[in-house]
Scaffold this active site. Structure first.
Site, PDB file in Angstrom:
ATOM      1  N   GLY A  84     -12.940 -21.287  20.577  1.00  0.00           N
ATOM      2  CA  GLY A  84     -12.022 -20.261  21.061  1.00  0.00           C
ATOM      3  C   GLY A  84     -11.607 -20.438  22.502  1.00  0.00           C
ATOM      4  N   ASP A 131      -2.157 -20.588  23.530  1.00  0.00           N
ATOM      5  CA  ASP A 131      -3.140 -21.542  24.050  1.00  0.00           C
ATOM      6  C   ASP A 131      -2.513 -22.567  24.987  1.00  0.00           C
ATOM      7  OD1 ASP A 131      -4.883 -20.243  22.369  1.00  0.00           O
ATOM      8  OD2 ASP A 131      -5.781 -22.077  21.583  1.00  0.00           O
TER       9      ASP A 131
HETATM   10  O1  PMV Z   1      -7.673 -21.334  18.674  1.00  0.00           O
HETATM   11  P1  PMV Z   1      -8.360 -20.234  19.411  1.00  0.00           P
HETATM   12  O2  PMV Z   1      -9.676 -19.868  18.829  1.00  0.00           O
HETATM   13  O3  PMV Z   1      -8.406 -20.507  20.847  1.00  0.00           O
HETATM   14  O4  PMV Z   1      -7.518 -18.883  19.211  1.00  0.00           O
HETATM   15  C1  PMV Z   1      -6.161 -18.852  19.010  1.00  0.00           C
HETATM   16  C2  PMV Z   1      -5.645 -17.447  19.130  1.00  0.00           C
HETATM   17  C3  PMV Z   1      -5.069 -16.863  17.857  1.00  0.00           C
HETATM   18  O5  PMV Z   1      -4.366 -15.688  18.252  1.00  0.00           O
HETATM   19  C4  PMV Z   1      -6.157 -16.464  16.868  1.00  0.00           C
HETATM   20  C5  PMV Z   1      -4.111 -17.813  17.150  1.00  0.00           C
HETATM   21  C6  PMV Z   1      -2.828 -18.086  17.899  1.00  0.00           C
HETATM   22  O6  PMV Z   1      -2.112 -19.030  17.496  1.00  0.00           O
HETATM   23  O7  PMV Z   1      -2.486 -17.362  18.851  1.00  0.00           O
END
Ligand code: PMV
Length: 290
Positions: A84, A131
């Site tokens: 995450g 991200d």
């Molecule tokens: O990939 P992670 O665990 O860093 O989380 C992504 C965040 C989400 O909202 C779950 C997915 C997204 O595409 O924004």
């Protein structure tokens, strides 16, 4: 011999994961952990020299940015993978920057974002873009999925955050698909998460006001079905050691918990004693536009 180097930041979502996929806002901060990519021109097919990750999606992402032939690629990352903290987005951003560097080009933040997004899709299917927006821009970001995509700098908390690793990784694509399969029943939860984001924004400089909002966000993510018993246990552990608040961060199903606390060192020690790797994360600086 042609070479190139580039960096991408890791991130922590303070509020808005999952809801951001459906157009609600989110707030995330870049951290001082991240990924650095080094490219070296070679004869023959592009390949990843190290680390030797047995993940075809990684080579796919690399090739989508630097091309099928001509590069030896070295990736260094101090981000836990699949926890995450945006490790794949940090690598995608680092690759885009390294390739531009190898070509002697300066690249705008918008171009880094667009190119990294395309590569990131190999990992996540259809990521919201949060991200790699944070991985490229640094600082704290208010993000809304477009069109038009909104990316606005927000106040960077002057205090560190404690990260506690649950020890297991989640699969973002599976977690996002799980939420999709529970719609429309979970739509009110997604909306409630979205409603929290402006409140979190208003509390970014005040840990005592921020903490309860993080806890509320964790409760909503639990209701959404993306937390795990261990993540809930780690939130409880942080609260039992005097944290202002804590929440799981990222897609869930594993990964990390973040906590805001008056005594970061004490919480890291308590988490380590309970058998969970833990560290203090500081916000990474905002990148100047190229
Ligand atoms: O990939 P992670 O665990 O860093 O989380 C992504 C965040 C989400 O909202 C779950 C997915 C997204 O595409 O924004």
């Amino acid at each position: 011999m042609k070479t190139g180097v580039g960096h991408g930041f890791g991130k922590l979502i303070l509020c808005g994961e999952h809801a951001v996929v459906y157009g609600h806002p989110a707030l995330a901060v870049a951290v001082n952990q991240g990924a650095t990519v080094r490219l070296r021109a070679v004869e023959g097919p592009t390949h990843v020299v190290s680390p030797s990750i047995d993940d075809p999606r990684l080579l796919e992402a690399v090739i989508s940015i630097v091309g099928e032939s001509g590069w030896a690629v070295t990736i260094e990352s101090d981000l836990p993978i699949g926890k995450g903290m945006g490790s794949s987005a940090a690598i995608a951003v680092a690759l885009v920057r390294a390739f531009a560097h190898s070509q002697g080009q300066s690249i705008s933040l918008d171009d880094v974002y667009a190119k990294a997004y395309a590569a990131e899709a190999a990992f996540h299917g259809t990521p919201s873009g949060l991200d790699h927006a944070v991985a490229s821009r640094g600082g704290m970001l208010w993000f809304e999925r477009g069109p038009p995509t909104v990316m606005r700098p927000a106040p960077v908390p002057p205090f560190p955050v404690v990260v506690i690793d649950s020890g297991s990784a989640g699969n973002t694509k599976d977690m996002v698909n799980g939420v999709l399969s529970r719609r429309p029943a979970v739509d009110p939860i997604l909306a409630a998460i979205g409603d929290l984001v402006p409140k979190v924004h208003a509390a970014l400089l005040d840990p005592a006001s921020l903490g309860p909002l993080l806890l509320e966000n964790h409760g909503l993510l639990k209701d959404l079905g993306v937390s795990t018993p261990v993540l809930d246990q780690l939130v409880d552990l942080a609260m039992a050691h005097g944290a202002h608040g804590a929440k799981m961060a990222g897609a869930g199903g594993g990964g990390v918990v973040l906590a805001v606390t008056p005594s970061p060192e004490g919480l890291v020690e308590a988490a380590n004693q309970a058998g969970f790797a833990s560290f203090i994360a500081h916000a990474a600086p905002i990148q100047e536009p190229a």
